[in-house]
Design a protein around this motif. Structure first.
Motif, PDB file in Angstrom:
ATOM      1  N   VAL A 124      -1.599  -5.622   1.194  1.00 16.72           N
ATOM      2  CA  VAL A 124      -0.713  -6.584   1.848  1.00 16.72           C
ATOM      3  C   VAL A 124      -1.590  -7.454   2.748  1.00 16.72           C
ATOM      4  O   VAL A 124      -2.754  -7.124   2.997  1.00 16.72           O
ATOM      5  N   ALA A 125      -1.029  -8.547   3.249  1.00 19.86           N
ATOM      6  CA  ALA A 125      -1.775  -9.387   4.185  1.00 19.86           C
ATOM      7  C   ALA A 125      -2.032  -8.610   5.470  1.00 19.86           C
ATOM      8  O   ALA A 125      -1.283  -7.680   5.819  1.00 19.86           O
ATOM      9  N   GLN A 126      -3.086  -8.983   6.201  1.00 20.68           N
ATOM     10  CA  GLN A 126      -3.489  -8.272   7.411  1.00 20.68           C
ATOM     11  C   GLN A 126      -2.378  -8.172   8.452  1.00 20.68           C
ATOM     12  O   GLN A 126      -2.287  -7.182   9.177  1.00 20.68           O
ATOM     13  N   ASP A 127      -1.521  -9.184   8.539  1.00 17.79           N
ATOM     14  CA  ASP A 127      -0.499  -9.194   9.591  1.00 17.79           C
ATOM     15  C   ASP A 127       0.813  -8.532   9.186  1.00 17.79           C
ATOM     16  O   ASP A 127       1.758  -8.490   9.966  1.00 17.79           O
ATOM     17  N   VAL A 128       0.877  -7.994   7.970  1.00 20.05           N
ATOM     18  CA  VAL A 128       2.097  -7.328   7.509  1.00 20.05           C
ATOM     19  C   VAL A 128       2.159  -5.912   8.071  1.00 20.05           C
ATOM     20  O   VAL A 128       1.187  -5.170   8.032  1.00 20.05           O
ATOM     21  N   VAL A 129       3.310  -5.540   8.597  1.00 24.67           N
ATOM     22  CA  VAL A 129       3.500  -4.185   9.131  1.00 24.67           C
ATOM     23  C   VAL A 129       4.701  -3.530   8.458  1.00 24.67           C
ATOM     24  O   VAL A 129       5.561  -4.204   7.888  1.00 24.67           O
ATOM     25  N   GLY A 130       4.744  -2.221   8.517  1.00 27.68           N
ATOM     26  CA  GLY A 130       5.898  -1.492   7.991  1.00 27.68           C
ATOM     27  C   GLY A 130       5.807  -1.119   6.525  1.00 27.68           C
ATOM     28  O   GLY A 130       6.716  -0.488   5.992  1.00 27.68           O
ATOM     29  N   ILE A 131       4.716  -1.491   5.859  1.00 25.01           N
ATOM     30  CA  ILE A 131       4.526  -1.120   4.459  1.00 25.01           C
ATOM     31  C   ILE A 131       3.485  -0.007   4.419  1.00 25.01           C
ATOM     32  O   ILE A 131       2.319  -0.218   4.750  1.00 25.01           O
ATOM     33  N   THR A 132       3.908   1.176   4.043  1.00 20.41           N
ATOM     34  CA  THR A 132       3.012   2.330   4.075  1.00 20.41           C
ATOM     35  C   THR A 132       2.867   3.049   2.734  1.00 20.41           C
ATOM     36  O   THR A 132       2.039   3.940   2.600  1.00 20.41           O
ATOM     37  N   SER A 133       3.672   2.663   1.737  1.00 20.62           N
ATOM     38  CA  SER A 133       3.598   3.325   0.437  1.00 20.62           C
ATOM     39  C   SER A 133       4.143   2.417  -0.659  1.00 20.62           C
ATOM     40  O   SER A 133       4.715   1.361  -0.384  1.00 20.62           O
ATOM     41  N   PHE A 134       3.952   2.851  -1.897  1.00 22.45           N
ATOM     42  CA  PHE A 134       4.490   2.105  -3.030  1.00 22.45           C
ATOM     43  C   PHE A 134       6.014   2.003  -2.948  1.00 22.45           C
ATOM     44  O   PHE A 134       6.598   1.006  -3.384  1.00 22.45           O
ATOM     45  N   TYR A 135       6.650   3.001  -2.375  1.00 19.54           N
ATOM     46  CA  TYR A 135       8.109   3.009  -2.317  1.00 19.54           C
ATOM     47  C   TYR A 135       8.663   1.891  -1.422  1.00 19.54           C
ATOM     48  O   TYR A 135       9.808   1.462  -1.590  1.00 19.54           O
ATOM     49  N   ASN A 136       7.845   1.394  -0.496  1.00 18.20           N
ATOM     50  CA  ASN A 136       8.277   0.291   0.357  1.00 18.20           C
ATOM     51  C   ASN A 136       8.404  -1.025  -0.412  1.00 18.20           C
ATOM     52  O   ASN A 136       8.975  -1.993   0.106  1.00 18.20           O
ATOM     53  N   LEU A 137       7.894  -1.063  -1.642  1.00 20.32           N
ATOM     54  CA  LEU A 137       7.999  -2.279  -2.447  1.00 20.32           C
ATOM     55  C   LEU A 137       9.450  -2.625  -2.769  1.00 20.32           C
ATOM     56  O   LEU A 137       9.758  -3.762  -3.127  1.00 20.32           O
TER      57      LEU A 137
END
Length: 264
Positions: A124-137
């Motif tokens: 993800v882009a450097q400033d993206v937060v809250g994405i920690t796994s494939f399931y967050n897609l």
């Protein structure tokens, strides 16, 4: 004058004329036989930086050999070779493409070997937060997921395999944006045209605009291997074999490791 003396006299006169008009007089012993050789390497896009760094290392001892690269999606490069496009060496990001050429008798027998291995990662882009796994897609804040076109881009093939094994493919299918090669996937995430993407660990390593969320479990996709071989129609088979040997030696392996490739 004898015939030999006449010929000798004419040679001297001819040499004098050449020098008078500024042209060099070249004799057969002037070393023209040491001609340069150019090798064209068709290689997966993910190898661009590492192969560019390896080239001058090889040329330190082989100054008469020029290395040119044709980078692209492995599937597209395979099709080019099948259609007769010039290439001395092919390095793919998956076995599938080299297998196809081998089955069609387009490789020099015994020249095939593996260059390195890699890992597939979610970025993800450097400033993206809250994405920690494939399931967050599946989250609503993820609108576009960049992925290589699975039919021609090995990274896309591996990515599709992972998403299907995790039972996510059907849930995110409408968000997928297909790219012509893995570097286009990286560029899409860097530019913000996609919130997430699936690339190789080595692609993520060269960018300061993206971050790795997670590496895909290797049991969820085919082994990521880079096979290489000399093309049968090459006019420089001996030189091509020599460069392949160099790619398998310690100096080249050091550069591969530097860029994050896995070598044995």
């Amino acid at each position: 004058m004898t015939r030999r003396q006449i010929l000798g006299f004419l040679s001297i006169v001819f040499a004098g004329l050449l020098l008078a008009i500024g042209l060099p007089f070249v004799t057969p012993s002037s070393g023209v036989a040491q001609s340069n050789t150019t090798i064209l390497v068709s290689a997966a896009a993910s190898l661009k930086e590492v192969l560019e760094e390896i080239k001058p290392l090889y040329q330190q001892s082989k100054s008469n050999v020029s290395i040119n690269y044709n980078f692209g999606a492995s599937g597209a490069l395979q099709q080019q070779i099948e259609q007769g496009a010039p290439a001395d060496i092919f390095i793919s990001a998956a076995k599938k493409q080299v297998d196809a050429l081998e089955q069609k008798g387009l490789l020099v027998a015994g020249s095939r070997t593996n260059l390195a291995n890699n890992r597939l990662v979610l970025i993800v882009a450097q400033d993206v937060v809250g994405i920690t796994s494939f399931y967050n897609l599946t989250d609503s804040k993820i609108n576009k997921i960049a992925i290589g076109e699975p039919r021609s881009v090995p990274a896309g093939q591996y990515g599709e395999q992972v998403l299907k094994r995790l039972k996510l493919y059907d849930r995110v299918k409408s968000k997928l944006v297909f790219a012509n090669n893995v570097r286009q996937v990286l560029a899409a995430v860097e530019s913000g045209n996609a919130e997430a993407g699936l690339v190789y660990a080595t692609d993520a390593k060269i960018s300061n605009k993206v971050k790795v969320v997670v590496a895909a479990d290797e049991k969820f996709h085919s082994p990521i291997v880079y096979p290489m071989a000399v093309i049968k129609n090459s006019k420089n088979i001996s030189a091509a074999k020599d460069f392949l040997q160099f790619l398998s030696d310690s100096q080249a392996k050091t550069v591969l490791k530097k860029y994050g490739f896995i070598v044995s």
